[in-house]
Scaffold this motif. Structure first.
Motif, mmCIF file in Angstrom:
data_model
loop_
_atom_site.group_PDB
_atom_site.id
_atom_site.type_symbol
_atom_site.label_atom_id
_atom_site.label_comp_id
_atom_site.label_asym_id
_atom_site.label_seq_id
_atom_site.Cartn_x
_atom_site.Cartn_y
_atom_site.Cartn_z
ATOM 1 N N GLU A 125 39.631 -17.165 -1.568
ATOM 2 C CA GLU A 125 37.436 -17.529 -0.748
ATOM 3 C C GLU A 125 37.717 -16.742 -0.151
ATOM 4 O OE1 GLU A 125 38.123 -21.961 -0.203
ATOM 5 O OE2 GLU A 125 37.204 -21.224 1.669
ATOM 6 N N HIS A 126 38.200 -16.903 1.342
ATOM 7 C CA HIS A 126 38.022 -16.070 2.024
ATOM 8 C C HIS A 126 37.543 -13.932 1.626
ATOM 9 C CE1 HIS A 126 38.496 -14.807 6.274
ATOM 10 N NE2 HIS A 126 39.112 -13.510 6.107
ATOM 11 N N HIS A 127 38.439 -13.468 0.465
ATOM 12 C CA HIS A 127 37.960 -12.426 -0.068
ATOM 13 C C HIS A 127 36.814 -12.133 -0.877
ATOM 14 C CE1 HIS A 127 38.287 -8.508 -1.526
ATOM 15 N NE2 HIS A 127 38.036 -8.951 -3.191
ATOM 16 N N THR A 128 36.002 -13.531 -1.325
ATOM 17 C CA THR A 128 35.168 -13.431 -2.099
ATOM 18 C C THR A 128 33.806 -13.546 -0.906
ATOM 19 O OG1 THR A 128 35.780 -14.884 -3.448
ATOM 20 C CG2 THR A 128 33.483 -14.617 -3.566
ATOM 21 N N LEU A 129 34.078 -14.612 0.542
ATOM 22 C CA LEU A 129 33.051 -15.122 1.482
ATOM 23 C C LEU A 129 32.793 -13.252 2.025
ATOM 24 C CD1 LEU A 129 31.946 -17.425 2.423
ATOM 25 C CD2 LEU A 129 33.569 -17.203 4.614
ATOM 26 N N ARG A 130 34.216 -12.577 1.960
ATOM 27 C CA ARG A 130 33.607 -11.407 3.292
ATOM 28 C C ARG A 130 32.681 -10.581 1.859
ATOM 29 N NH1 ARG A 130 36.728 -9.581 6.895
ATOM 30 N NH2 ARG A 130 39.435 -10.426 5.895
#
Ligand SMILES: [Fe+2]
Ligand SMILES: [Fe+2]
Length: 167
Positions: A125-130
């Motif tokens: 989720e964090h990676h996708t947000l970035r």
């Protein structure tokens, strides 16, 4: 599902949602105790994630490295490092899944797998947000119209299509 000719590179973000859905189906199979389906669905998920990361790394990242501005939290190496961690996570999940040994599944092992999957989901989720907030908007900004057309033809960004193998 193949995306219908996106006009903007930002629309390629849609693949992230499709990838997320695939993980949901894997977890849904786990909860229904259909371990064969859960295993197959995780395998399919892994394949799609690997292809997607390969396309990002082979096609978009070189451009990003060359032209992107200095953005906090947007260093090209961060994306590569996160991809490596995603690979490690997938290895761990597959190991946990292989330890379930159906039909005699130890509930403790199942909970351990679900706990790991919860951590993995947070990471993704964090990676996708970035990527959605920094990587794709920046790619959209740094390419010209001609390059954009070329990239849109080159990228599959579809769960069903595999990227061409690099020579
Ligand atoms: Fe990525
Ligand atoms: Fe991505």
């Amino acid at each position: 599902m193949t995306l219908s000719q996106p006009k903007s590179l930002l629309e390629l973000n849609e693949i992230h949602r499709e990838i997320e859905d695939m993980f949901y189906w894997h977890q849904a199979a786990l909860l229904k105790a259909d371990f064969t389906a859960a295993k197959n669905l995780l395998k399919e998920y892994e394949e799609v994630v690997l292809n997607h990361m390969k396309e990002e790394e082979d096609i978009l990242l070189p451009l990003y490295r060359e032209r992107a501005g200095n953005i906090r939290g947007g260093d090209a190496d961060i994306f590569v490092l996160e991809h490596k961690k995603i690979l490690e996570w997938l290895g761990r999940l597959k190991l946990r899944l292989s330890r379930l040994n159906p039909p005699n599944v130890d509930t403790k092992n199942l909970i351990a797998l679900l706990d790991d999957e919860a951590h993995f989901k947070k990471f993704i989720e964090h990676h996708t947000l970035r990527e959605n907030r920094i990587f794709y908007p920046e790619i959209e900004r740094i390419v010209n119209e001609k390059e954009k057309g070329y990239l849109l033809r080159l990228l599959t960004f579809s769960p069903e299509e595999k990227p061409p193998t690099k020579a």
